[in-house]
Design a protein around this motif. Sequence first.
Motif, mmCIF file in Angstrom:
data_model
loop_
_atom_site.group_PDB
_atom_site.id
_atom_site.type_symbol
_atom_site.label_atom_id
_atom_site.label_comp_id
_atom_site.label_asym_id
_atom_site.label_seq_id
_atom_site.Cartn_x
_atom_site.Cartn_y
_atom_site.Cartn_z
ATOM 1 N N VAL A 1 0.822 -1.220 -0.029
ATOM 2 C CA VAL A 1 -0.153 -0.025 0.095
ATOM 3 C C VAL A 1 0.730 1.353 -0.061
ATOM 4 N N ARG B 1 -0.526 4.163 -4.925
ATOM 5 C CA ARG B 1 -1.279 3.501 -5.258
ATOM 6 C C ARG B 1 -2.718 3.515 -4.877
ATOM 7 N N ALA B 2 -2.856 4.131 -3.771
ATOM 8 C CA ALA B 2 -4.107 4.366 -3.269
ATOM 9 C C ALA B 2 -4.934 5.519 -3.700
ATOM 10 N N SER C 1 -5.955 -5.350 -3.320
ATOM 11 C CA SER C 1 -6.587 -4.145 -4.104
ATOM 12 C C SER C 1 -7.867 -4.374 -5.051
ATOM 13 N N PHE D 1 -7.903 -0.388 -1.000
ATOM 14 C CA PHE D 1 -7.308 -1.330 -0.515
ATOM 15 C C PHE D 1 -7.931 -2.051 0.709
ATOM 16 N N VAL E 1 -6.610 2.837 -6.599
ATOM 17 C CA VAL E 1 -7.339 1.443 -6.168
ATOM 18 C C VAL E 1 -7.718 1.718 -4.792
#
Length: 179
Positions: free
Chosen positions: A7, A11-12, A131, A17, A15
Amino acid sequence: MNVPIFVTPERARLVAFSEPVWALGDGFLVARGNPKALTGYKALAARSDARLGVVGGTIQIDAATSSGATDSQIVLFNDQPSAVAALLSGKVDAYAATAVGNRALAAANKPLEAVAHEKSPDGRIPAGGFSFNKENRDLVQAVNKQLRAYLGTADHRARMAKYGIEASEIDGVVTSQSA
């Protein structure tokens, strides 16, 4: 839903998590005996003659540079086998990946050894989670409910041990609800 990945803030943004399912610290894979005494990113940064192999796009690149490693010390590879081959041939002095992954690689490559890094001063260890598409809120909530009930159980620990994941790599994400 995808396999667990680290994480990161970047990336957050893309997508959603799940609850974290592991906390995997970094480590180095080095030549047996660790001739340059590379015990972590700061130790690597302190040696201008040390070269670190990393796979492009991994969190280890940021970890190395934020610890002071220069671009000239970091050698990017397309994949793990290429990085390990470079280490075995002496083109790099260490390969950075998760400590758990490096333990497996060292077991399969006797000229190499795994060196786990010390915890960061703030004690944080990068966590990973499943994810999801950001619009799959119901699925994320359903998976999280099951994870809270399962993480840290004897079954979970036994299954993860088969893959070399140690109790400390699970304990970092176990919540009081699943303890």
